[in-house]
Structures are given as C-alpha cells and as structure tokens.
Design a protein around this motif. Structure first.
Motif, PDB file in Angstrom:
ATOM      1  N   MET A 164      44.638   2.035  24.418  1.00 53.12           N
ATOM      2  CA  MET A 164      43.271   2.500  24.832  1.00 53.12           C
ATOM      3  C   MET A 164      42.386   1.294  24.817  1.00 53.12           C
ATOM      4  N   PRO A 165      41.480   1.268  25.698  1.00 50.15           N
ATOM      5  CA  PRO A 165      40.508   0.029  25.770  1.00 50.15           C
ATOM      6  C   PRO A 165      39.612   0.307  24.556  1.00 50.15           C
ATOM      7  N   GLU A 166      38.878  -0.976  24.069  1.00 51.23           N
ATOM      8  CA  GLU A 166      38.019  -0.855  23.149  1.00 51.23           C
ATOM      9  C   GLU A 166      36.668  -1.522  23.456  1.00 51.23           C
ATOM     10  N   GLY A 167      35.748  -1.366  22.891  1.00 53.06           N
ATOM     11  CA  GLY A 167      34.246  -2.174  23.188  1.00 53.06           C
ATOM     12  C   GLY A 167      33.382  -1.910  22.136  1.00 53.06           C
ATOM     13  N   LYS A 168      31.967  -2.151  22.392  1.00 51.78           N
ATOM     14  CA  LYS A 168      30.904  -2.010  21.376  1.00 51.78           C
ATOM     15  C   LYS A 168      29.897  -1.438  22.515  1.00 51.78           C
ATOM     16  N   ILE A 169      29.176  -0.376  21.652  1.00 57.06           N
ATOM     17  CA  ILE A 169      28.139   0.304  22.442  1.00 57.06           C
ATOM     18  C   ILE A 169      26.865  -0.565  22.360  1.00 57.06           C
ATOM     19  N   ILE A 170      26.246  -0.842  23.639  1.00 58.91           N
ATOM     20  CA  ILE A 170      25.033  -1.622  23.629  1.00 58.91           C
ATOM     21  C   ILE A 170      24.047  -1.039  24.043  1.00 58.91           C
ATOM     22  N   LYS A 171      24.109   0.392  24.451  1.00 55.34           N
ATOM     23  CA  LYS A 171      22.831   0.992  24.685  1.00 55.34           C
ATOM     24  C   LYS A 171      23.082   2.522  24.428  1.00 55.34           C
ATOM     25  N   ALA A 172      22.236   3.574  23.972  1.00 60.71           N
ATOM     26  CA  ALA A 172      22.564   4.810  23.918  1.00 60.71           C
ATOM     27  C   ALA A 172      21.402   5.431  24.362  1.00 60.71           C
ATOM     28  N   LEU A 173      21.418   6.474  25.345  1.00 63.42           N
ATOM     29  CA  LEU A 173      20.159   6.961  26.017  1.00 63.42           C
ATOM     30  C   LEU A 173      20.586   8.072  26.725  1.00 63.42           C
ATOM     31  N   SER A 174      19.905   9.372  26.370  1.00 64.80           N
ATOM     32  CA  SER A 174      19.840  10.697  27.050  1.00 64.80           C
ATOM     33  C   SER A 174      21.341  11.047  26.939  1.00 64.80           C
ATOM     34  N   GLY A 175      22.053  10.826  25.738  1.00 64.71           N
ATOM     35  CA  GLY A 175      23.346  11.608  25.707  1.00 64.71           C
ATOM     36  C   GLY A 175      24.640  10.656  26.032  1.00 64.71           C
ATOM     37  N   TYR A 185      26.545   6.676  26.490  1.00 66.38           N
ATOM     38  CA  TYR A 185      26.610   5.520  25.581  1.00 66.38           C
ATOM     39  C   TYR A 185      27.163   4.521  26.468  1.00 66.38           C
ATOM     40  N   TYR A 186      26.440   3.391  26.402  1.00 68.50           N
ATOM     41  CA  TYR A 186      27.049   2.271  27.287  1.00 68.50           C
ATOM     42  C   TYR A 186      28.058   1.364  26.727  1.00 68.50           C
ATOM     43  N   VAL A 187      28.999   1.137  27.046  1.00 74.09           N
ATOM     44  CA  VAL A 187      29.975   0.430  26.145  1.00 74.09           C
ATOM     45  C   VAL A 187      30.480  -0.913  26.880  1.00 74.09           C
ATOM     46  N   VAL A 247      24.242   2.620  18.566  1.00 76.50           N
ATOM     47  CA  VAL A 247      24.286   1.050  19.010  1.00 76.50           C
ATOM     48  C   VAL A 247      24.834   0.189  18.125  1.00 76.50           C
ATOM     49  N   GLY A 248      25.889  -0.789  18.596  1.00 80.61           N
ATOM     50  CA  GLY A 248      26.356  -1.630  17.688  1.00 80.61           C
ATOM     51  C   GLY A 248      27.881  -1.181  17.062  1.00 80.61           C
ATOM     52  N   ASP A 249      28.171   0.010  17.399  1.00 86.12           N
ATOM     53  CA  ASP A 249      29.408   0.670  17.005  1.00 86.12           C
ATOM     54  C   ASP A 249      30.620   0.008  17.980  1.00 86.12           C
ATOM     55  N   TYR A 250      31.629  -0.383  17.080  1.00 85.98           N
ATOM     56  CA  TYR A 250      32.926  -0.768  17.774  1.00 85.98           C
ATOM     57  C   TYR A 250      33.712   0.572  18.191  1.00 85.98           C
ATOM     58  N   VAL A 251      34.069   0.856  19.309  1.00 85.94           N
ATOM     59  CA  VAL A 251      34.703   2.166  19.762  1.00 85.94           C
ATOM     60  C   VAL A 251      35.810   1.958  20.408  1.00 85.94           C
ATOM     61  N   VAL A 252      36.800   3.079  20.424  1.00 84.61           N
ATOM     62  CA  VAL A 252      38.038   3.072  21.377  1.00 84.61           C
ATOM     63  C   VAL A 252      37.548   4.333  22.323  1.00 84.61           C
ATOM     64  N   TYR A 253      37.596   4.063  23.624  1.00 87.66           N
ATOM     65  CA  TYR A 253      37.375   4.870  24.705  1.00 87.66           C
ATOM     66  C   TYR A 253      38.484   5.191  25.902  1.00 87.66           C
ATOM     67  N   GLN A 254      38.036   6.191  26.474  1.00 85.39           N
ATOM     68  CA  GLN A 254      39.135   6.384  27.695  1.00 85.39           C
ATOM     69  C   GLN A 254      38.241   6.540  28.800  1.00 85.39           C
ATOM     70  N   ALA A 255      38.534   5.579  29.963  1.00 83.88           N
ATOM     71  CA  ALA A 255      38.082   5.375  31.141  1.00 83.88           C
ATOM     72  C   ALA A 255      38.498   6.268  32.148  1.00 83.88           C
ATOM     73  N   ASP A 256      37.668   7.048  32.806  1.00 85.57           N
ATOM     74  CA  ASP A 256      37.901   7.804  34.052  1.00 85.57           C
ATOM     75  C   ASP A 256      38.397   7.180  35.212  1.00 85.57           C
ATOM     76  N   ASN A 257      37.523   5.913  35.225  1.00 83.11           N
ATOM     77  CA  ASN A 257      37.359   4.857  36.538  1.00 83.11           C
ATOM     78  C   ASN A 257      36.649   3.570  35.951  1.00 83.11           C
TER      79      ASN A 257
END
Length: 298
Positions: A1-12, A14-16, A44-54
């Motif tokens: 799974m891809p990983e990344g860092k949250i750089i913005k959180a807004l209105s529910g 999270y921009y990774v 914001v600042g969290d390192y996360v694992v995410y799943q991308a639909d597209n």
C-alpha cells in the motif's frame, strides 16, 4: 500500500503527499470509520498508509506512530519550532521566551530562537543588551539568530534549518512572523497575509493547519501555540526543560531536588557562581510556583 504524509486537513478531508514516488502527488483522502471507533484523529504531519481509488481520491488505512503531537495547533511529528521575538516594538521578553522554550522542550521539539527587528535598535546600549541575551542563550546551547526583514540581515543563516524538517513558528504577538516568512520565501505572500489577518483580528487559530513547502522543508501555516499554560508538566519535571538546570541537577545531593530550599543544591550553587543566569533561575521559580498552584483538572 502507498504511504505519505498529511499536509492539510480540512472539512473531513485529509490531503496526503505521496512519498512512495518523487512526483509530489497529493491525494485527497477520507478516514475510514475504524479511526472513530479507535478514537484516533489523523493530524497534519502524520505519516499514513492509504488506499487510492484513483489518482486523486482515496482512504486512510493507518496512522503511523508519532514522535510528538501538539493539541493547539493540531499537528504531529514536528521537528523544530522557530520562536520569534522582537528586539523592540514590542520589547524583548526573556520571561515569555523561557515559557515558550519550556513548552517546546516538553514536546520534544527542537527550538530555534529568532530575534527580529534588530534594525530598529537605536542606541549602542540597546544593541549590547540584545547581543548579551543572544549570547546567554547560545551558551546554554540554543541556536540564536538576529534578523531584520528590512535589511535582510540573518535570513540566509536561518534558511538551512528548514531543510527536510517540519517547522512551526511561534512567539510574541506583533513581532512580524508573517513578514519573516515573506522575507524567507516571497512566494508565500498570500499565506502569510492570511496568518497576519487572523492574528490581527485577535484569533489564535486558523481555519485549518497546512504544511507549505518552503526552503526545502515544510512550514506549518498556523500562528503557533495558542495555549501557554504548563498543562501536563509536573513540578518535578520542570527542571528538565531548562537545559542548564537539567545539566547540573545530577550533582544535587537529594534526588528529586526542586532547587528551591534544599541543601547542597548544585543548581543554586551554579546561580550563586553566575554559571546559571539569575533571570533564568527566577523564571524557573515563577513557573514552578505556577505549576504548584494550578487547579487540578478532573
């Protein structure tokens, strides 16, 4: 799974920032329900694992362990804090600086002291006073930078600190934090004006926290710490966050010495011998009293 860092959180959302490739791609993600169930709020600042639909949307699957976490502003994995204080207008406040230093040290964040507006110092006496304070803090072990956004003094020496780091700015109100950011990176003008207008209305939080690429690092678009209380810091731990007190406390006769009235106290001896500045020790005593007298929270 891809990983990344949250750089913005807004209105529910999270921009990774995807870190599995060099593309700099940002994926808009929602958090799975399991985060609410486990009472975990992505920051914001969290390192996360995410799943991308597209290429543009996806879901957060996991938040990796944090090195630190701030409540106000809500941000994690902060490497350092630039503590911005003016040499004048408003007057330099070592007491307020020491308060910020304690809060930063308690959160395991490296502080960098930046004294701005040195171009406004009018007399040799004023300049000597600021230089003396700067030297005091350098001797303790802190990085101290004297800057002027008008004359652009000290800015180039400050820039390398941001390289591959997450940095928050904090400090006195009215010291020109936004002007400093503009001078370091002129392309941030809109962002810093946004910060400035929020502060100008007396608010201490922005609508959201965002990490912005600046000087080869990430700077948090936030006014910084909105609470200056020593919540969570216990009396016996306060000395750990005054570096010169922590260094000498190992030589105190009694374990758990608070360096107030105890006999054979290495810290008090160091104050008497001018190895610890008197004003720093007085601030320690003031903060200690404040911690002891605070009302318990239930």
């Amino acid at each position: 799974m891809p990983e990344g860092k949250i750089i913005k959180a807004l209105s529910g959302f999270y921009y990774v920032l995807d870190e599995s490739e060099k593309s700099g791609k940002v994926i808009q993600c929602r958090a799975r329900g399991i985060f609410r169930k486990n009472k975990v709020t992505p920051l914001v600042g969290d390192y996360v694992v995410y799943q991308a639909d597209n290429d543009k949307e996806g879901y957060l699957l996991e938040v990796k362990e944090r090195t630190n976490e701030l409540v106000r502003p809500p941000i994690s994995n902060v490497d350092q804090a630039v503590l911005v204080f003016s040499a004048t207008e408003p007057a330099f406040s070592p007491s307020l600086l020491d308060r910020f230093l304690v809060l930063v040290e308690a959160n395991d964040i490296k502080p960098i002291i930046c004294i701005t507006k040195i171009d406004l110092l009018k007399t040799d006496n004023e300049r000597e006073t600021i230089q003396a304070f700067a030297e005091d803090y350098r001797q303790i072990g802190y990085d101290v930078h004297l800057t002027s956004t008008i004359e652009r003094d000290g800015l180039e020496k400050l820039k390398p600190h941001f390289h591959q780091k997450i940095t928050v700015f904090a400090g006195q109100s009215g010291v020109g934090k936004s002007s400093l950011l503009n001078a370091i990176s002129p392309d941030l003008a809109l962002k810093t004006n946004d910060i400035s207008s929020h502060l100008g209305r007396g608010k201490h939080t922005t609508r959201h926290v965002e990490l912005i690429h600046t000087a080869e690092g990430l700077i948090a678009d936030t006014p910084g710490f909105s609470s200056l209380e020593f919540t969570g810091i216990e009396a016996e731990d306060l000395g750990l966050y005054f570096l010169e007190i922590r260094e000498r406390s190992a030589d105190c006769k009694f374990r758990g010495c608070l360096h107030v009235k105890e006999p054979a106290c290495a810290v008090k001896d160091a104050v008497e011998n001018k190895q610890i500045r008197e004003y720093r020790y007085q601030h320690y005593l003031e903060f200690l009293t404040e911690i002891k007298e605070r009302k318990p929270r239930y």
